[in-house]
Design an enzyme around this catalytic site. Structure first.
Site, mmCIF file in Angstrom:
data_model
loop_
_atom_site.group_PDB
_atom_site.id
_atom_site.type_symbol
_atom_site.label_atom_id
_atom_site.label_comp_id
_atom_site.label_asym_id
_atom_site.label_seq_id
_atom_site.Cartn_x
_atom_site.Cartn_y
_atom_site.Cartn_z
ATOM 1 N N TYR A 18 9.288 7.630 -8.735
ATOM 2 C CA TYR A 18 10.284 8.351 -7.913
ATOM 3 C C TYR A 18 11.626 8.575 -8.582
ATOM 4 C CZ TYR A 18 6.921 7.914 -3.894
ATOM 5 O OH TYR A 18 5.682 8.081 -3.380
ATOM 6 N N TYR A 146 3.137 4.027 5.368
ATOM 7 C CA TYR A 146 3.044 4.358 3.819
ATOM 8 C C TYR A 146 1.581 4.016 3.533
ATOM 9 C CZ TYR A 146 3.153 4.861 -1.129
ATOM 10 O OH TYR A 146 2.811 5.339 -2.379
ATOM 11 N N ASP A 247 -4.949 -0.353 6.817
ATOM 12 C CA ASP A 247 -4.571 -0.466 5.330
ATOM 13 C C ASP A 247 -3.860 -1.528 4.964
ATOM 14 O OD1 ASP A 247 -3.467 -0.019 2.834
ATOM 15 O OD2 ASP A 247 -2.549 2.033 3.513
#
Ligand SMILES: *Cc1c(COP(=O)(O)O)cnc(C)c1O
Length: 426
Positions: A18, A146, A247
């Protein structure tokens, strides 16, 4: 001869996560790392507050993990997993089945967290096909999540944070519901389940699964929420035969004070994603586990098999690292260590609350978050942290740490007091 490191080449040719290629933030060259310390090429020693993004739970350069990898290296570093198998993979999967919530029996070894999420999404769709639901190919998730950087995973990340607008024609469209607000230790507001109830009632024929990060939302905003949301959501999903994918790539392996964050909610998800700390931060490996029922239903769908198979599936070196890391966890020492870190973070970060610039301070397990009122200047604040001998990499308004479980009381105090002093100086 100690040839100087070519940082210019890095700046001009190498992408960092990023980061702009045109005007990159500085990247500090690291020479070595040991225990909780990172040593830069110029000799500076930094206490690492990030565990290299949740992964290095036992510290760097750990003798037990080093030895496991070295021993494996002398036998074989890799063989294909199609038609072949090996001891490191079998040992690892046994441990994963044993450690994870009861009922998760089948293990798919993937090569990164994002890939394990892709596999989980495919599992859910194929499972629903196997059950005879032809149109269940969408997912529900909660905002601020996320789940990784590949397209399927991105399509269930927070649409604003992950800039869905850039990829609007190519990203699959999914359903986003408001993230729960009730705090983990407060009382749960049952109304937070209403949106999910209504959505599943109206649109269940399109939905394969609900995917979420249990209790702690990581890279999407470092938010903590009440475990009753998860048990409530699981019950609603069951009503419609919709799967729950947990997750736990960030939360797994003790980080939140339980071995897995699902244990806070006392549930077994249908599918579980693991990654990050699985190898103790030594190399990339991830896993997607599912129940017998999900695996059986997948085999009933037209393909008959799960349509995925990475080249480096079950890499033996990675499995050996994971086996060593998990055996360190299985001594049970982590539990007291995480508890002590939680106390230390609560105690040490408390003073941030008095600062004008700070909006919130929250701690859960070995995770400490200081949320600022405004986004911080990363390059500037990082220089200040380094003056206190700390490696911390904030994003947006969030200054956060998740130390290695082996951090000493003294180093933890240096970490928290360095944060307090840095934020005071801003
Ligand atoms: C880091 C992370 C991922 C992606 O894992 P990678 O190994 O970076 O692909 C997915 N989900 C969660 C919750 C994560 O924290």
């Amino acid at each position: 001869m100690n040839k100087s490191i070519d940082v210019k080449f890095d700046e001009q040719h190498i992408w960092h996560p990023y980061t702009s290629m045109q005007s990159p933030l500085p990247s500090y060259p690291v020479k070595s790392a040991d225990g909780v310390r990172i040593t830069l090429e110029n000799g500076t020693e930094l206490i690492d507050g990030m565990s290299s993004w949740w992964s290095v739970i036992h510290g760097y350069n750990h003798p037990v993990i080093n030895q496991a990898i070295t021993e494996q290296l002398s036998k074989m570093s890799h063989v294909m997993f199609g038609g072949l198998t090996h001891r490191p993979a079998i040992d690892l999967c046994k441990k994963l089945v044993e450690l994870t919530p009861k009922g998760l029996e089948k293990v798919f070894l993937a090569d990164s967290g994002s890939v394990s999420v892709e596999v989980a999404l495919k599992m859910a769709i194929q499972c629903q096909l196997g059950r005879g639901y032809k149109n269940r190919n969408k997912f529900v998730t909660i905002k601020h999540g996320y789940h990784g950087d590949t397209f399927g995973a991105m399509a269930v990340c927070d649409p604003v944070n992950s800039m869905h607008s850039l990829y609007s024609d190519i990203l699959p469209k999914n359903y986003f519901i408001d993230a729960p607000k009730s705090k983990p230790n407060g009382t749960f507001n049952l109304a937070e389940l209403d949106e999910l109830k209504a959505l599943l009632q109206n649109s269940n024929e399109h939905i394969a699964a609900l995917i979420l990060e249990p209790v702690v939302q990581g890279a999407g905003g470092m938010r903590f929420y009440h475990p009753d949301f998860i048990s409530g959501a699981k019950a609603i999903c069951e009503q419609y035969n919709i799967l729950l994918i947990a997750d736990e790539i960030a939360t797994g392996f003790g980080r939140t004070g339980k071995m897995f964050a699902c244990e806070h909610a006392k549930i077994t998800p249908d599918i579980l994603c693991l990654g990050k700390a699985i190898t103790g931060g030594y190399m990339t490996l991830a896993a997607t586990l599912c129940t017998d029922k999900v695996a059986l239903d997948i085999s009933q769908c037209e393909a008959g098999v799960l349509m995925h198979g990475p080249t480096f599936m079950a890499n033996p070196l990675a499995c050996a690292a994971a086996n060593a890391s998990l055996s360190l966890l299985m001594t049970g020492e982590w539990f007291e260590q995480v508890k002590q870190i939680e106390l230390g973070l609560r105690d040490g970060l408390q003073a941030c609350l008095e600062l004008e610039t700070v909006a919130d301070v929250r701690v859960l397990g070995a995770i400490g978050v200081v949320e600022m009122k405004k986004a911080v200047n990363v390059a500037e604040i990082q220089k200040l942290f380094m003056q206190y001998g700390l490696w911390i990499r904030p994003f947006g308004k969030l200054v956060y740490v998740m130390p290695q479980y082996v951090i000493s009381k003294q180093d933890l105090t240096s970490l928290t007091s360095g944060i307090v002093n840095t934020l005071k100086a801003l």
